[in-house]
Design a protein around this motif. Structure first.
Motif, PDB file in Angstrom:
ATOM      1  N   THR A 110      -6.872   1.136  -1.143  1.00 54.26           N
ATOM      2  CA  THR A 110      -6.560  -0.096  -2.234  1.00 54.26           C
ATOM      3  C   THR A 110      -5.016  -0.001  -2.346  1.00 54.26           C
ATOM      4  O   THR A 110      -4.226   0.781  -2.428  1.00 54.26           O
ATOM      5  CB  THR A 110      -7.152   0.475  -3.512  1.00 54.26           C
ATOM      6  OG1 THR A 110      -6.549   1.803  -3.871  1.00 54.26           O
ATOM      7  CG2 THR A 110      -8.722   1.017  -3.315  1.00 54.26           C
ATOM      8  N   TYR A 137       0.770  -1.230   0.007  1.00 51.21           N
ATOM      9  CA  TYR A 137      -0.080  -0.115   0.137  1.00 51.21           C
ATOM     10  C   TYR A 137       0.885   1.214  -0.247  1.00 51.21           C
ATOM     11  O   TYR A 137       1.852   1.160   0.302  1.00 51.21           O
ATOM     12  CB  TYR A 137      -0.864  -0.050   1.380  1.00 51.21           C
ATOM     13  CG  TYR A 137      -1.908  -1.177   1.224  1.00 51.21           C
ATOM     14  CD1 TYR A 137      -3.019  -1.033   0.781  1.00 51.21           C
ATOM     15  CD2 TYR A 137      -1.433  -2.274   1.766  1.00 51.21           C
ATOM     16  CE1 TYR A 137      -4.197  -1.833   0.894  1.00 51.21           C
ATOM     17  CE2 TYR A 137      -2.579  -3.180   1.829  1.00 51.21           C
ATOM     18  CZ  TYR A 137      -3.967  -3.321   1.231  1.00 51.21           C
ATOM     19  OH  TYR A 137      -4.638  -4.159   1.290  1.00 51.21           O
ATOM     20  N   THR A 138       0.261   2.447  -0.572  1.00 54.18           N
ATOM     21  CA  THR A 138       0.856   3.600  -0.677  1.00 54.18           C
ATOM     22  C   THR A 138       0.749   4.320   0.693  1.00 54.18           C
ATOM     23  O   THR A 138      -0.437   4.380   1.030  1.00 54.18           O
ATOM     24  CB  THR A 138       0.692   4.352  -1.832  1.00 54.18           C
ATOM     25  OG1 THR A 138       0.936   3.580  -2.937  1.00 54.18           O
ATOM     26  CG2 THR A 138       1.440   5.578  -1.893  1.00 54.18           C
ATOM     27  N   SER A 150      -3.337   4.296   1.859  1.00 54.80           N
ATOM     28  CA  SER A 150      -4.197   4.205   1.070  1.00 54.80           C
ATOM     29  C   SER A 150      -5.145   3.007   1.236  1.00 54.80           C
ATOM     30  O   SER A 150      -4.606   1.772   1.708  1.00 54.80           O
ATOM     31  CB  SER A 150      -3.608   3.970  -0.419  1.00 54.80           C
ATOM     32  OG  SER A 150      -2.772   2.953  -0.696  1.00 54.80           O
ATOM     33  N   THR A 165      -1.226  -0.812  -4.104  1.00 52.90           N
ATOM     34  CA  THR A 165      -0.602  -0.431  -5.228  1.00 52.90           C
ATOM     35  C   THR A 165      -0.192  -1.507  -6.060  1.00 52.90           C
ATOM     36  O   THR A 165      -0.249  -1.398  -7.094  1.00 52.90           O
ATOM     37  CB  THR A 165       0.499   0.605  -4.662  1.00 52.90           C
ATOM     38  OG1 THR A 165      -0.003   1.653  -3.731  1.00 52.90           O
ATOM     39  CG2 THR A 165       1.088   1.584  -5.872  1.00 52.90           C
TER      40      THR A 165
END
Length: 205
Positions: A175, A164-165, A173, A177
């Motif tokens: 969603t 994840y970012t 985030s 990455t």
């Protein structure tokens, strides 16, 4: 009302009712008989009385197999696992007859009978775990689904590593990455035969 229409619209409810009413108990009884049968055959090697009991339990299991053959007919012989079931009962019974009559059975027969009983036990564990750990939804290992069902925890795409970012405000985030692509080893309980291999690997370390 046509019985086929009844099953068409209420099939899941009927199957669930039958399983909870007597199906689960039926399978638990068979499981219990087989565990006792396996322990008696595997541990006792010198007692005639115990081997008589092993023969009786072996014939009980053969009776269950005969009922399945009568019920399913030719379809029963299309599944290779059914041949393992028959062999796992027939060969130990034959070996037990040798001991009961005071004749030492060939070492090959003893070894093969023990192997079949152990394979039967592994297949029972594998089938139980396969039912519990198999994915609910269809999937492709090459193409990630656009909307993964989070409730299907056994879907290989839900089991892989996700990255994840970290956003500028320090939050992560929602969603991922990057998602690692799953392979056939991500969830080995997607089919019964790989489930057997998974259980074997687990038992042997």
């Amino acid at each position: 009302m046509d019985i086929t229409q009844l099953y068409k619209y209420n099939g899941k409810a009927i199957v669930d009712f039958k399983w909870k009413k007597f199906g689960l108990m039926y399978h638990m009884i068979i499981w219990g008989f087989f565990i006792i049968f396996m322990l008696i055959f595997s541990i006792a090697m010198s007692s005639e009385e115990i081997y008589i009991f092993a023969c009786i339990l072996g014939f009980v299991h053969l009776f269950f197999e005969l009922k399945q053959i009568i019920f399913y007919g030719k379809k029963h012989f299309f599944d290779i696992i059914n041949y393992l079931d028959l062999a796992a009962y027939i060969f130990p019974v034959i070996t037990s007859f040798y001991w009961i009559t005071g004749i030492t059975p060939p070492v090959v027969l003893i070894s093969f009978s023990t192997l079949l009983v152990d394979l039967k036990l592994i297949s029972l564990f594998a089938y139980a775990l396969y039912i519990y750990l198999r994915p609910i939804d269809s999937y492709s290992l090459d193409n990630p689904p656009s909307n993964i069902n989070i409730k299907d925890q056994n879907n290989p795409w839900n089991l892989v590593t996700k990255y994840y970012t970290i956003l500028t405000d320090g939050s992560i985030s929602a969603t991922p990455t990057i998602i690692q692509q799953p392979d056939t080893n991500t969830n080995m309980f997607t089919n019964f035969f790989t489930s057997i291999l998974a259980v074997y690997d687990f038992l042997t370390g």
